[in-house]
Design a protein around this motif. Structure first.
Motif, short mmCIF file in Angstrom:
data_model
loop_
_atom_site.label_atom_id
_atom_site.label_comp_id
_atom_site.label_asym_id
_atom_site.label_seq_id
_atom_site.Cartn_x
_atom_site.Cartn_y
_atom_site.Cartn_z
N GLU A 39 0.83 -1.21 0.00
CA GLU A 39 0.00 0.00 0.00
C GLU A 39 0.86 1.27 0.00
O GLU A 39 0.65 2.18 -0.79
CB GLU A 39 -0.90 -0.03 1.24
CG GLU A 39 -2.01 0.99 1.17
CD GLU A 39 -2.69 1.14 2.52
OE1 GLU A 39 -2.35 0.41 3.47
OE2 GLU A 39 -3.57 2.00 2.61
N TRP A 40 1.90 1.31 0.88
CA TRP A 40 2.77 2.48 0.96
C TRP A 40 3.48 2.70 -0.38
O TRP A 40 3.49 3.80 -0.92
CB TRP A 40 3.82 2.32 2.08
CG TRP A 40 4.57 3.60 2.37
CD1 TRP A 40 4.29 4.51 3.34
CD2 TRP A 40 5.71 4.13 1.65
NE1 TRP A 40 5.17 5.57 3.29
CE2 TRP A 40 6.06 5.36 2.25
CE3 TRP A 40 6.47 3.70 0.57
CZ2 TRP A 40 7.13 6.15 1.82
CZ3 TRP A 40 7.53 4.50 0.12
CH2 TRP A 40 7.84 5.70 0.75
N VAL A 42 2.77 1.63 -3.45
CA VAL A 42 1.89 1.99 -4.57
C VAL A 42 1.40 3.44 -4.41
O VAL A 42 1.46 4.23 -5.36
CB VAL A 42 0.70 1.00 -4.71
CG1 VAL A 42 -0.29 1.49 -5.74
CG2 VAL A 42 1.21 -0.38 -5.09
N GLN A 43 0.98 3.79 -3.19
CA GLN A 43 0.47 5.16 -2.97
C GLN A 43 1.54 6.22 -3.18
O GLN A 43 1.29 7.26 -3.77
CB GLN A 43 -0.03 5.29 -1.54
CG GLN A 43 -1.51 5.04 -1.42
CD GLN A 43 -1.98 5.24 0.02
OE1 GLN A 43 -1.28 5.81 0.86
NE2 GLN A 43 -3.16 4.75 0.30
N ARG A 44 2.76 5.97 -2.67
CA ARG A 44 3.81 7.00 -2.73
C ARG A 44 4.58 7.03 -4.03
O ARG A 44 5.25 8.01 -4.33
CB ARG A 44 4.83 6.80 -1.61
CG ARG A 44 4.28 6.86 -0.22
CD ARG A 44 3.96 8.29 0.15
NE ARG A 44 3.42 8.36 1.48
CZ ARG A 44 3.89 9.12 2.46
NH1 ARG A 44 4.91 9.91 2.23
NH2 ARG A 44 3.33 9.11 3.63
N THR A 45 4.55 5.90 -4.80
CA THR A 45 5.41 5.85 -5.99
C THR A 45 4.72 5.32 -7.26
O THR A 45 5.23 5.55 -8.35
CB THR A 45 6.63 4.91 -5.74
OG1 THR A 45 6.16 3.56 -5.72
CG2 THR A 45 7.34 5.22 -4.45
N GLY A 46 3.65 4.57 -7.11
CA GLY A 46 3.01 3.93 -8.27
C GLY A 46 3.68 2.62 -8.68
O GLY A 46 3.25 1.97 -9.64
N LYS A 48 4.61 -1.24 -8.63
CA LYS A 48 4.02 -2.51 -8.14
C LYS A 48 5.07 -3.62 -8.12
O LYS A 48 5.04 -4.50 -7.28
CB LYS A 48 2.86 -2.94 -9.03
CG LYS A 48 1.70 -1.94 -8.93
CD LYS A 48 0.43 -2.49 -9.55
CE LYS A 48 -0.72 -1.56 -9.21
NZ LYS A 48 -1.55 -1.27 -10.36
N GLN A 264 5.43 7.90 -9.92
CA GLN A 264 4.17 8.31 -10.54
C GLN A 264 3.71 9.68 -10.02
O GLN A 264 3.22 10.51 -10.77
CB GLN A 264 3.10 7.24 -10.23
CG GLN A 264 1.77 7.45 -10.92
CD GLN A 264 1.83 7.19 -12.42
OE1 GLN A 264 2.73 6.49 -12.91
NE2 GLN A 264 0.89 7.76 -13.16
N ARG A 265 3.93 9.93 -8.71
CA ARG A 265 3.49 11.20 -8.13
C ARG A 265 4.32 12.37 -8.65
O ARG A 265 3.81 13.46 -8.85
CB ARG A 265 3.57 11.16 -6.60
CG ARG A 265 2.38 10.44 -5.97
CD ARG A 265 2.66 10.10 -4.53
NE ARG A 265 3.05 11.24 -3.73
CZ ARG A 265 4.08 11.24 -2.87
NH1 ARG A 265 4.83 10.19 -2.71
NH2 ARG A 265 4.35 12.31 -2.17
N ASN A 286 5.03 1.36 -12.99
CA ASN A 286 4.38 0.31 -12.19
C ASN A 286 5.05 -1.06 -12.37
O ASN A 286 5.15 -1.84 -11.45
CB ASN A 286 2.88 0.23 -12.54
CG ASN A 286 2.65 -0.03 -14.03
OD1 ASN A 286 3.41 0.41 -14.88
ND2 ASN A 286 1.60 -0.75 -14.35
#
Ligand code: UT7
Length: 333
Positions: A39-40, A42-46, A48, A264-265, A286
């Motif tokens: 979760e951390w 994916v949310q902070r970097t995109g 996978k 990603q961010r 990803n």
């Protein structure tokens, strides 16, 4: 930004290639050895998952595989290549240049070659070096590789860095536009600001901190990074580079933006600051994480496969990284 080349030979891209190792390291795998979560990440970097080179693969192995695909795409043989430039900060060894082995393995018997060390900006800088050497008439067929095995310099005890990076390689063959018939080089930029060794570096192994028991104990041969500083810097320079292109050519001329696949961010924030929608960007972070000098090269070939390089439209490739360094390459496909 430099003007399009005038009064010299026009340059284009004859072939593109990419290679990523088979082994996938997922976020769930990382959860087993560092204090992190899917979760951390994916949310902070995109990100996978990322690819990890096998023990018997070296940076040259990855570069050669990407180069072979680029040669096939160009319909060329290795022996036609006159110069090999390998952008990397994780070469097979500090010297000789990894380009020498790549040239040998693809059969570029008469080629010269060298490595170019500009971290994540490496491929974008190398494309400009190659294009200008062809434009000047000194060479006619140049192989540019961006290749990294970052997993060999990552500290898998440091969650600030080990979740972000992966291994891979991309390659492009530059030649005169009359042969290439696509991907015309229009110019670019190469910038740097020194003194950022504490922001992003592999501190050990050079003349500043030669290898010693102490350098090993202090884990200086692993990558160190102040992520937040890199984040702010990356958004600012990426947005600035894109705005410069818009000012000169207009928004409607841009077909696709293929940035360094950093986070990603960062990509979303920069696109927002540049006033452009996310559907103008090609992203594969990803699947591979940040592959440094390989990232734009891999994404360029994947954008080509996905039909994202539109005939007659601009391809903008901004990159930024350790140094600090930043710049862009501009093509008309
Ligand atoms: O090509 C250039 C190379 N550089 C990069 O790609 C890095 C660019 N920077 C980034 O991508 C982001 O700054 C990061 C992804 C590295 C960090 O994201 P952030 O939103 O800037 O997070 P942060 O640094 O503010 O850290 C927030 C928290 C910290 O905990 P505390 O101090 O608030 O308790 C970190 O220790 O997140 C913690 N953290 C993690 N937690 C779980 C850092 N890494 C991880 C992790 N898993 N892997």
């Amino acid at each position: 930004m430099a003007d399009p080349l005038i009064g010299v030979r026009r340059v284009g891209i004859a072939g593109l290639g990419r290679y990523v190792p088979e082994k996938i390291l997922s976020n769930a795998d990382l959860e087993k050895f560092v204090d992190t979560s899917d979760e951390w990440i994916v949310q902070r970097t995109g990100i996978k998952e990322r690819r990890i080179a096998a023990k018997d693969q070296y940076t040259s192995t990855l570069a050669v595989a990407a180069a072979q695909q680029a040669l096939d795409d160009a319909g060329m043989k290795g022996e036609e290549i006159e110069l090999v430039i390998c952008a990397t900060v994780t070469g097979d060894q500090p010297f000789p240049a990894t380009a020498c082995r790549v040239g040998m393995e693809i059969g570029a018997k008469n080629a010269g070659g060298f490595d170019l060390a500009a971290a994540c900006s490496g491929f974008v800088f190398a494309t400009q070096v190659a294009s200008n050497m062809i434009a000047s008439g000194q060479y006619s067929k140049i192989l540019v590789c961006g290749a990294e095995i970052l997993s060999r310099i990552l500290d898998y005890k440091d969650r600030n860095t080990c979740v972000l990076f992966g291994d891979g390689a991309g390659a492009a063959i530059f030649t005169t536009l009359d042969i290439a018939q696509r991907g015309e080089y229009l110019g670019g930029s190469i910038s740097m600001k020194g003194g950022a060794e504490d922001v992003l570096a592999q501190p050990g192994g050079g003349s500043r901190h030669p290898a010693s028991l102490d350098s090993i104990e202090q884990r200086l041969h692993f990558m160190k990074m102040g992520g937040t500083k890199v984040f702010r810097f990356a958004v600012r320079v990426f947005a600035g580079l894109v705005r410069d292109v818009i000012e000169k050519y207009g928004k409607d001329e841009i077909g696709v933006i293929i940035p360094h696949q950093v986070n990603q961010r960062i990509i979303e924030s920069a696109m927002d600051q540049a006033g452009l929608p996310m559907d103008m960007v090609f992203c594969n972070i990803n699947k591979y994480g940040n592959t440094s000098a390989a990232s734009v090269a891999i994404a360029l070939r994947e954008a080509y496969d996905a039909g994202r390089l539109e005939k007659g439209k601009l391809v903008v490739m901004p990159a930024f990284g350790a140094g600090m360094s930043w710049g862009h390459t501009l093509l008309r496909w």
